[in-house]
Design a protein around this motif. Structure first.
Motif, PDB file in Angstrom:
ATOM      1  N   LYS A 142      24.221  57.523  35.961  1.00 32.31           N
ATOM      2  CA  LYS A 142      24.422  57.120  34.570  1.00 32.31           C
ATOM      3  C   LYS A 142      24.558  58.319  33.632  1.00 32.31           C
ATOM      4  O   LYS A 142      25.013  58.159  32.487  1.00 32.31           O
ATOM      5  CB  LYS A 142      23.270  56.223  34.120  1.00 32.31           C
ATOM      6  N   GLN A 143      24.180  59.515  34.093  1.00 34.20           N
ATOM      7  CA  GLN A 143      24.318  60.717  33.277  1.00 34.20           C
ATOM      8  C   GLN A 143      25.729  61.299  33.340  1.00 34.20           C
ATOM      9  O   GLN A 143      26.044  62.250  32.623  1.00 34.20           O
ATOM     10  CB  GLN A 143      23.319  61.782  33.722  1.00 34.20           C
TER      11      GLN A 143
ATOM     12  N   ASN B  32      20.620  59.214  42.607  1.00 29.90           N
ATOM     13  CA  ASN B  32      20.154  57.859  42.328  1.00 29.90           C
ATOM     14  C   ASN B  32      20.899  57.290  41.123  1.00 29.90           C
ATOM     15  O   ASN B  32      21.765  57.948  40.544  1.00 29.90           O
ATOM     16  CB  ASN B  32      18.641  57.841  42.104  1.00 29.90           C
ATOM     17  N   GLU B  33      20.547  56.078  40.747  1.00 28.11           N
ATOM     18  CA  GLU B  33      21.266  55.403  39.659  1.00 28.11           C
ATOM     19  C   GLU B  33      21.112  56.140  38.330  1.00 28.11           C
ATOM     20  O   GLU B  33      22.063  56.228  37.546  1.00 28.11           O
ATOM     21  CB  GLU B  33      20.781  53.965  39.528  1.00 28.11           C
ATOM     22  N   ASP B  34      19.930  56.665  38.048  1.00 29.14           N
ATOM     23  CA  ASP B  34      19.724  57.404  36.806  1.00 29.14           C
ATOM     24  C   ASP B  34      20.638  58.620  36.727  1.00 29.14           C
ATOM     25  O   ASP B  34      21.199  58.924  35.668  1.00 29.14           O
ATOM     26  CB  ASP B  34      18.263  57.842  36.677  1.00 29.14           C
ATOM     27  N   ASP B  35      20.788  59.326  37.863  1.00 31.90           N
ATOM     28  CA  ASP B  35      21.701  60.474  37.907  1.00 31.90           C
ATOM     29  C   ASP B  35      23.131  60.030  37.631  1.00 31.90           C
ATOM     30  O   ASP B  35      23.863  60.661  36.869  1.00 31.90           O
ATOM     31  CB  ASP B  35      21.656  61.148  39.279  1.00 31.90           C
TER      32      ASP B  35
END
Length: 210
Positions: free
Chosen positions: A194-195, A189-192
């Protein structure tokens, strides 16, 4: 004597709207496809640099012609129909039937996975029965073995946060040894996203709108 080694690479066919659907939920289908293509490019790069290991690319639906995987040492196949456990079972069983002594499997979701990680995984199988790379979401980005253990895939629910722990438990129950690798991020997902450095790379390349 050198062991006969095989790397299984599970990928999805590059179809907009059918890859990285959780990423697409916030970024859109076009951006999700581009992100997945970048992941495929990276996976191809690091696996191509892996020496003394044969590679077998398993497409989700059909073999693509004249794509990035048309390289020496790479074989193409289609994943067995069924759930993920059945598909991995088929791939491992065929690999051992073909005479390979060490087999590892990866997907194409782990941006931080490197050639060194892969080489270390196969080296670990010289001393251990299994090797496993835990993903940040509770799954695994790599699983390797010197012999097939049906319990790893039978009656398992994948895409949950207990997949990795259950795999290690099954290995211990079978009284086999396992080498556990460092935790890496699977991009779902987007959070992943961004990491990882892929996020900034996509911005630099102009793929995503700020």
């Amino acid at each position: 004597m050198n062991k006969k080694r095989l790397l299984l690479i599970f990928i999805k066919n590059e179809v907009k709207g059918k890859v990285k659907t959780r990423l697409a939920a916030t970024l859109g289908d076009d951006e999700a496809l581009r992100a997945y293509q970048a992941l495929l490019d990276k996976t191809c790069q690091i696996t191509n640099a892996l020496t003394s290991v044969e590679k077998r690319v398993y497409y989700s639906d059909q073999i693509a012609e004249k794509d990035r995987w048309d390289l020496p040492g790479f074989e193409k196949a289609v994943q067995y129909p069924g759930d993920l456990g059945e598909r991995m079972t088929d791939a491992f069983e065929k690999g051992f039937k073909d005479g390979y002594q060490q087999i590892c499997i990866i997907g194409s979701d782990c941006w931080d996975l490197s050639t060194t990680h892969l080489a270390d995984a196969f080296a670990a199988l010289d001393q251990h029965d299994f090797v496993a790379g835990p993903a940040n979401d509770g799954g695994y980005y790599l699983l390797g073995m010197t012999h097939y253990l049906p319990a790893l895939f039978k009656d398992k629910t994948f895409s949950t946060d207990s997949v990795y722990a259950e795999a290690i438990a099954e290995i211990k129950t079978a009284q086999k040894s396992a080498h556990e690798m460092e935790v890496l991020t699977d991009i779902d997902n987007e959070d992943d996203l961004k990491q990882t450095t892929l996020w900034s790379q996509l911005y630099v390349d102009g793929f995503l709108n700020s």
